[in-house]
Structures are given as C-alpha cells and as structure tokens.
Enzyme design. Sequence first.
Site, PDB file in Angstrom:
ATOM      1  N   CYS A  93       2.308  -6.707  -7.113  1.00 23.81           N
ATOM      2  CA  CYS A  93       2.451  -5.674  -8.143  1.00 23.81           C
ATOM      3  C   CYS A  93       1.152  -5.474  -8.934  1.00 23.81           C
ATOM      4  CB  CYS A  93       3.637  -6.007  -9.047  1.00 23.81           C
ATOM      5  SG  CYS A  93       4.266  -4.609  -9.994  1.00 23.81           S
ATOM      6  N   HIS A 200       8.897  -8.364  -5.689  1.00 20.77           N
ATOM      7  CA  HIS A 200       9.057  -9.522  -6.570  1.00 20.77           C
ATOM      8  C   HIS A 200      10.273 -10.314  -6.105  1.00 20.77           C
ATOM      9  CE1 HIS A 200       6.221  -8.376  -9.771  1.00 20.77           C
ATOM     10  NE2 HIS A 200       6.636  -7.137  -9.627  1.00 20.77           N
TER      11      HIS A 200
END
Length: 254
Positions: A93, A200
């Site tokens: 990310c 994630h």
Amino acid sequence: MKIKLCHLYPDLLDLYGDRGNILTLEARARWRGLDFEVQNVSLGERIDFHSLDILFLGGGSDREQSILVADLMGRVEELKAAIEDGLVVLSICGGYQLLGQYYQTTEGRRIPGLGILDLWTVAGANRLTGNVVVNLEIEELTEASSNTLSTLVGFENHSGRTYFSSELKSLGKVIHGHGNNGEDQGEGMRYKNVFGTYLHGPLLPKNPHFADMLLRLAMERGGGAKNLVPLDDRLEILAHETVVDRILSKQKKV
C-alpha cells in the site's frame, strides 16, 4: 544460512497487521532450519541496503509519505543499486506508492515519491475496499513452493489509484476486487525482485506460496540453495482455498 530482513519504518508503516508478513517469513524460514534476522530501522537510523536479503515496507497514511521520502532521499541511489543487484523488496500500500514517482492528492497536489520505479498514484474520490482474489501470473511460484496455489487473497483499503509503465508487470489479474486502480484488472507490481501490492490483512499468512517465493529469491541473493525444503502446508492450503471459495461464491450470488 541466514536470511536478513529489514523492517523499514515499523513505527510509521504498519497498518492492518502488516507485521504479520514478517512473522510468516520468519516462521517459514525457521521451520526449514534457516536463521532469520530482523532489523527494525526508523527515521534517521543507518541502514546498509547491500547487506540485506529482504526489505519490507508496510502500509501507512498519505501524511507520512513526505517525511519518509525526505529521510530516504539521501540514500536512494544506494537503494536503487541494491534493487538492481537483486534485493528482495515487499512493499504494501503506502510502501508500494512510496517507491514511485509521486502521489497526487484529491486537491491536485503532488507528493513526490522516491522515483525508483516508473509508477504513480492518483487519489480517487472514493476508497477501494473489500476482499480481493487475484489469478497470479508469476512463473517462479511453481519453483518456490511445494503447494499448487495459483491465486492471491487479501483485503484492500485504499483511495489511491496506481498506474505504471510497460517496464513493470502486475502480479496478476483481479477476479474479485479492485486491485491497482479498479480499471485495468491488474493487482500489484513486480520489477526484478521488487513486489508491490495493495493487499493487507496481512498478505503472507494467507498466501504461503508467495512467502516461499520471497524466501527462495532471498536465498538466491545470498548465494544459497535455489530450492526450499518442502513443508506440510495442508492446513494453509485449505485455509487459502476456503477463503477463495467463500469470496467467489458471494460474488456469484450478487
């Protein structure tokens, strides 16, 4: 053999349990009798990129990117050289975005990245969230792990839309979720041994085959054996396949 991993900015880049990626790599290395050293490095602390086998950059907010770029810019050429020399990098990310040219906010302001990779990120009006399933397109996976998994599963939560030039390749094709930008069906990025992703959750506990690929690449960088000792991954495979089945079955019902 020892594998040396650096967790860069663990106090600033650690959203959604990203440290679980390190715990997974360490466990799967030690189960094979390999030494595994973790070095935590934060703002202003010295780091020797060439001495590392794996560099980990977790997720973080947009607010921190300028701070981190300023801290790393003086050593960016050393990082580039280590990447060209085969350093294994896993970036999640915000860490993924950090390696690129810039992050453009919704107001149109461009926050510079490290400029190591030819990718850029533009903030969207809404967040891209939810479970993700990706059909992987990485040949090395069949060489790295004793299991036969060919998908990635994870959770995404990002407003940024990431795009990149033709010199970079996505990790695979999204079959559920949004991926890099919600437009081209690509998720993540690979350049040499550098991997970026929006997944994630954390990523590696759900994807042991991907973890093994990173370990194998790190061993090759250190001059070790190219093949990993097989592990009994029956439970890990079952967990992965169950998650995929549940996500895709819900998609069919919609």
